[in-house]
Scaffold this motif. Structure first.
Motif, PDB file in Angstrom:
ATOM      1  N   SER A 109       0.854  -1.264   0.080  1.00 46.43           N
ATOM      2  CA  SER A 109      -0.095   0.064   0.037  1.00 46.43           C
ATOM      3  C   SER A 109       0.820   1.275  -0.009  1.00 46.43           C
ATOM      4  CB  SER A 109      -1.055   0.057   1.212  1.00 46.43           C
ATOM      5  OG  SER A 109      -0.257  -0.098   2.355  1.00 46.43           O
ATOM      6  N   LEU A 110       2.376   1.202   0.436  1.00 44.92           N
ATOM      7  CA  LEU A 110       2.925   2.366   0.383  1.00 44.92           C
ATOM      8  C   LEU A 110       3.889   2.465  -0.923  1.00 44.92           C
ATOM      9  CD1 LEU A 110       3.712   4.799   1.855  1.00 44.92           C
ATOM     10  CD2 LEU A 110       5.706   3.598   2.946  1.00 44.92           C
ATOM     11  N   PHE A 111       4.452   1.015  -1.115  1.00 46.75           N
ATOM     12  CA  PHE A 111       5.207   1.036  -2.342  1.00 46.75           C
ATOM     13  C   PHE A 111       5.242  -0.082  -3.111  1.00 46.75           C
ATOM     14  CE2 PHE A 111       7.859   4.174   0.068  1.00 46.75           C
ATOM     15  CZ  PHE A 111       8.325   5.145  -0.943  1.00 46.75           C
ATOM     16  N   ALA A 112       5.036  -0.095  -4.289  1.00 47.94           N
ATOM     17  CA  ALA A 112       4.822  -1.249  -5.275  1.00 47.94           C
ATOM     18  C   ALA A 112       5.827  -2.696  -4.573  1.00 47.94           C
ATOM     19  CB  ALA A 112       4.740  -1.109  -6.689  1.00 47.94           C
ATOM     20  N   GLN A 113       5.296  -3.752  -4.802  1.00 50.53           N
ATOM     21  CA  GLN A 113       6.231  -4.890  -4.605  1.00 50.53           C
ATOM     22  C   GLN A 113       7.446  -4.899  -5.727  1.00 50.53           C
ATOM     23  OE1 GLN A 113       4.200  -8.902  -5.037  1.00 50.53           O
ATOM     24  NE2 GLN A 113       6.344  -9.739  -4.064  1.00 50.53           N
ATOM     25  N   GLY A 114       8.667  -4.819  -5.180  1.00 52.87           N
ATOM     26  CA  GLY A 114       9.770  -4.831  -6.013  1.00 52.87           C
ATOM     27  C   GLY A 114      10.519  -3.596  -6.029  1.00 52.87           C
ATOM     28  N   THR A 115       9.972  -2.469  -5.582  1.00 57.74           N
ATOM     29  CA  THR A 115      10.545  -1.109  -5.532  1.00 57.74           C
ATOM     30  C   THR A 115      10.834  -0.927  -4.348  1.00 57.74           C
ATOM     31  OG1 THR A 115       8.328   0.055  -5.077  1.00 57.74           O
ATOM     32  CG2 THR A 115       8.914  -0.402  -7.288  1.00 57.74           C
ATOM     33  N   GLU A 116      10.840  -1.520  -3.214  1.00 55.47           N
ATOM     34  CA  GLU A 116      11.143  -0.985  -1.908  1.00 55.47           C
ATOM     35  C   GLU A 116      12.805  -0.953  -1.638  1.00 55.47           C
ATOM     36  OE1 GLU A 116       7.545  -4.189  -1.564  1.00 55.47           O
ATOM     37  OE2 GLU A 116       9.820  -4.058  -2.609  1.00 55.47           O
ATOM     38  N   LEU A 117      13.549  -1.709  -2.188  1.00 56.05           N
ATOM     39  CA  LEU A 117      14.866  -1.435  -1.933  1.00 56.05           C
ATOM     40  C   LEU A 117      15.347  -0.110  -2.603  1.00 56.05           C
ATOM     41  CD1 LEU A 117      16.457  -4.953  -2.585  1.00 56.05           C
ATOM     42  CD2 LEU A 117      16.002  -3.798  -0.526  1.00 56.05           C
TER      43      LEU A 117
END
Length: 338
Positions: A74-82
Motif C-alpha cells: 500500500s505504500l510502495f509497489a512490490q519490488g520497488t522497496e529497495l
C-alpha cells in the motif's frame, strides 16, 4: 537501466542520504521526537512475518521509534522497496534474496535448491562470517542493512499417484513425472534438477490440471497445498524440502547510522526476536498441517534428502546459475548444516 549505472546512482544517493539522515535523527532526538520507521511490504497483516513485526518488533523499539508498517504493497509497489530505501523515501522493508540478486548476482546462491537445509540452518548461515561480504555489499552499494533472516517455509513435492503406485526415494524416482513448476527458467531448471519433467502452468490452473491428470504433481509449501485444496486431488506429499525459502528484514543503512549504540542494539534485538517469533509460528503451522494432510488420507513421508541434495547441487554447479557464486561459499554453507 544498466546495472553499473543503477549501482552508481544508488550508491551516490545512499551516501548523500546518510549525511542528511544522521542530521535528521539528531534533530529529532534533540526535540524529543521519535524516529520514524516506515516499513513497506506486499504481505498481508495476517502473514506470519507481519504478525511477528507488529507484536514483537514495534513494541520493542517504541521508546525511541515510531514503527509504521504498511501492508499489501500500500505504500510502495512490490519490488520497488529497495530502491525506495536507497533514495531515502523508505526506512524498512522485508526483502528477498531474489530481489537482492537483481542488484548483486552473487545473492542468487541463496535462491538455489538445497542451499538452506532448514530454518535453523538459515539462521546459522545468516550469522556466519561467510555472509559478511554479502551484507557489506548491500550496505555499501545500496544503502541497505540486513538485520535478520525470516523463515517462510519449505517447498515439497505433491503427487496424484498413491505411495503404492509411486514411492519417491531418490531423484530417479521422479523420472517422467510431469511436475508443475512456475514458468521461469530458474524454476524449470529446479524441476529438472529434482529429476522430474517440469511443466510450466499458471497457478490458477493447477487444481484442474491435477484433477484431470494433465500434470502428475506440483510443488509448494504445505500451507499453499491446504489453502488451494490440492489435497483434494492428490494422494501424497514427498517432504523433499528442496527450497527452504526466506526473507531478510532490512533497514536503511543511513537510518541505522543515525541511531546511537543503545538504539542500534535495541533495533537488532527487536529484529531477531520478531524473526524468531515468526519462525516458531511457521514451523508449528507446518507441523500441524502434516497431521491435517494425513487425516485427509494423504501419505506424507521423507525421501532420501541427501540424495536429492547431492543431485540438485551438482546440477547447479555445472550450470550458468552458479557462475556468479563466490568460490567456496557453497561448501561453507553446507558445512554449517547436517
Amino acid at each position: 537501466m544498466p546495472m553499473t549505472f543503477a549501482r552508481r546512482t544508488l550508491l551516490a544517493s545512499a551516501a548523500a542520504l546518510a549525511v542528511s539522515t544522521i542530521a535528521g535523527t539528531a534533530f529529532a532526538e534533540a526535540h524529543g521526537d521519535k524516529i520514524q520507521l516506515r516499513l513497506s511490504s506486499p504481505a498481508s497483516e495476517t502473514d506470519q512475518r507481519a504478525v511477528a513485526l507488529i507484536e514483537k518488533f514495534g513494541p520493542a523499539v517504541a521508546d525511541f521509534a515510531s514503527f509504521e508498517p504498511h501492508w499489501n504493497a500500500s505504500l510502495f509497489a512490490q519490488g520497488t522497496e529497495l530502491e525506495a530505501i536507497a533514495s531515502g523515501d523508505l526506512e524498512m522493508s522485508i526483502t528477498s534474496a531474489q530481489e537482492l540478486a537483481t542488484f548483486f548476482p552473487e545473492f542468487s546462491i541463496f535462491t538455489a535448491g538445497y542451499v538452506h537445509q532448514d530454518a535453523a540452518h538459515q539462521v546459522a548461515v545468516f550469522n556466519d562470517p561467510l555472509m559478511d561480504p554479502f551484507k557489506a555489499k548491500a550496505e555499501e552499494e545500496l544503502g541497505v542493512k540486513l538485520l535478520s533472516v525470516m523463515y517462510l517455509g519449505r517447498r515439497q513435492v505433491n503427487l496424484r499417484q498413491s505411495k503404492d503406485e509411486l514411492t519417491v526415494t531418490t531423484p530417479a524416482d521422479l523420472a517422467g513425472v510431469n511436475l508443475r513448476m512456475p514458468g521461469t527458467d530458474a524454476w524449470q531448471f529446479l524441476g529438472s534438477a529434482l529429476g522430474a519433467a517440469p511443466t510450466p502452468l499458471a497457478f490458477t490452473e493447477v487444481y484442474t490440471a491435477l484433477q484431470t491428470g494433465a500434470v502428475d504433481g506440483q510443488d509448494n509449501p504445505l500451507p499453499t497445498v491446504v489453502d488451494a485444496k490440492f489435497y483434494e486431488v492428490t494422494k501424497q506429499i514427498v517432504l523433499t524440502s528442496h527450497l527452504v525459502d526466506l526473507n531478510y528484514l532490512a533497514i536503511s543503512k543511513a537510518v541505522w547510522d543515525g541511531l546511537d549504540a543503545d538504539q542500534q542494539a535495541a533495533v537488532q534485538a527487536a529484529a531477531d526476536a520478531a524473526a524468531e517469533f515468526g519462525r516458531d509460528n511457521q514451523l508449528q503451522k507446518e507441523a500441524d498441517l502434516v497431521a491435517f494432510l494425513e487425516e485427509q488420507g494423504l501419505a506424507v513421508y521423507e525421501p532420501d534428502v541427501a540424495a536429492f541434495r547431492e543431485a540438485v547441487q551438482s546440477a547447479y554447479l555445472s550450470s550458468d546459475f552458479a557462475a556468479s557464486w563466490p568460490e567456496g561459499v557453497l561448501e561453507q554453507i553446507n558445512a554449517l548444516g547436517n
